[in-house]
Design a protein around this motif. Structure first.
Motif, PDB file in Angstrom:
ATOM      1  N   LYS A  11     -26.558 -55.713 -10.629  1.00 27.45           N
ATOM      2  CA  LYS A  11     -25.830 -54.603 -10.009  1.00 27.45           C
ATOM      3  C   LYS A  11     -26.731 -53.724  -9.138  1.00 27.45           C
TER       4      LYS A  11
ATOM      5  N   THR B  25     -19.854 -57.642  -1.363  1.00 25.93           N
ATOM      6  CA  THR B  25     -18.539 -57.810  -1.987  1.00 25.93           C
ATOM      7  C   THR B  25     -18.585 -58.949  -2.989  1.00 25.93           C
ATOM      8  N   THR B  32     -10.260 -60.218  -8.913  1.00 27.84           N
ATOM      9  CA  THR B  32     -10.480 -58.790  -8.675  1.00 27.84           C
ATOM     10  C   THR B  32     -11.690 -58.574  -7.759  1.00 27.84           C
ATOM     11  N   ARG B  33     -11.494 -57.758  -6.720  1.00 20.92           N
ATOM     12  CA  ARG B  33     -12.572 -57.465  -5.773  1.00 20.92           C
ATOM     13  C   ARG B  33     -13.317 -56.209  -6.193  1.00 20.92           C
ATOM     14  N   LYS B  34     -14.632 -56.252  -6.128  1.00 19.87           N
ATOM     15  CA  LYS B  34     -15.478 -55.079  -6.322  1.00 19.87           C
ATOM     16  C   LYS B  34     -16.593 -55.111  -5.289  1.00 19.87           C
ATOM     17  N   THR B  35     -17.247 -53.980  -5.072  1.00 20.95           N
ATOM     18  CA  THR B  35     -18.466 -54.015  -4.266  1.00 20.95           C
ATOM     19  C   THR B  35     -19.605 -53.428  -5.083  1.00 20.95           C
ATOM     20  N   GLU B  52     -10.307 -45.483  -5.635  1.00 21.06           N
ATOM     21  CA  GLU B  52     -11.585 -46.088  -6.002  1.00 21.06           C
ATOM     22  C   GLU B  52     -12.178 -45.379  -7.212  1.00 21.06           C
ATOM     23  N   GLU B  55     -18.864 -46.188  -9.950  1.00 21.92           N
ATOM     24  CA  GLU B  55     -19.635 -46.225 -11.194  1.00 21.92           C
ATOM     25  C   GLU B  55     -21.123 -46.244 -10.834  1.00 21.92           C
ATOM     26  N   SER B  79     -19.125 -42.171 -13.939  1.00 24.41           N
ATOM     27  CA  SER B  79     -18.249 -42.616 -12.854  1.00 24.41           C
ATOM     28  C   SER B  79     -17.461 -41.440 -12.305  1.00 24.41           C
ATOM     29  N   VAL B  99     -21.356 -49.434  -8.464  1.00 21.91           N
ATOM     30  CA  VAL B  99     -20.317 -50.466  -8.408  1.00 21.91           C
ATOM     31  C   VAL B  99     -19.044 -49.745  -8.004  1.00 21.91           C
ATOM     32  N   CYS B 100     -18.349 -50.250  -6.995  1.00 20.67           N
ATOM     33  CA  CYS B 100     -17.081 -49.648  -6.578  1.00 20.67           C
ATOM     34  C   CYS B 100     -15.927 -50.528  -7.069  1.00 20.67           C
ATOM     35  N   HIS B 101     -15.057 -49.902  -7.866  1.00 23.39           N
ATOM     36  CA  HIS B 101     -13.865 -50.567  -8.404  1.00 23.39           C
ATOM     37  C   HIS B 101     -12.659 -50.077  -7.602  1.00 23.39           C
TER      38      HIS B 101
END
Lengths: 103, 103
Positions: A11, B25, B32-35, B52, B55, B79, B99-101
């Motif tokens: 991460k 990405t 599920t997509r996260k960056t 968004e 975290e 977060s 981490v972007c959810h």
């Protein structure tokens, strides 16, 4: 292929040269380590421990290996190899996206 | 957890604000997509489409959501949520890894 599948990704990013180079480390299913990253417009000198192959996946750059006088142009779709315990200069006028393969 | 396992990762980075923010990405096995990314020392304003959750996984930042006057401190391990179709200002004195959810 524009992506790696079935990998583990660390991460936290690797940040070099005050952010002129940012990468993330990933591990293939067999444990092989690679990094995916981007070099922002700049001219930087990297040193290698193990041999590396830099594979361009976006943008372009010019590279001069240690001990060489010639700068070579590299772009998305081609690669260049750097010996271990060596160094290379890389000059980018635009973001250069890469996958770094080790060993 | 310091890493994501069994994911797909897009090789090309996302570069924002001339590289003050760089992310990659990834897609979990369920799609599920996260960056995962890093914001370098700077003060930036991001807009959201979908909601968004950011975290923190390294470093720290101060965040002010659209319409708020208060800046809140965030660090690795916590977060913050941002509504969709909104924006937030983020100020970093050190690299902030996240981490972007989405959604």
């Amino acid at each position: 292929m524009s992506q790696f599948d079935n990998v583990s990704v660390v991460k936290r990013a690797n940040v070099y040269f005050e952010g002129r180079c940012v990468s993330h480390t990933l591990f293939l299913a067999d444990g092989t380590r690679k990094t995916i990253g981007v070099i922002l417009p700049s001219t930087l000198t990297f040193t290698t421990g193990v041999p590396e192959v830099m594979e361009g996946v976006g943008g372009s750059c010019r590279v001069r290996l240690q001990g060489e006088s010639l700068w070579r142009e590299h772009a998305a779709g081609d690669s260049f190899a750097v010996p271990g315990d060596s160094s290379f200069e890389i000059a980018c006028d635009e973001p250069y996206h890469y996958v770094c393969h080790f060993g």
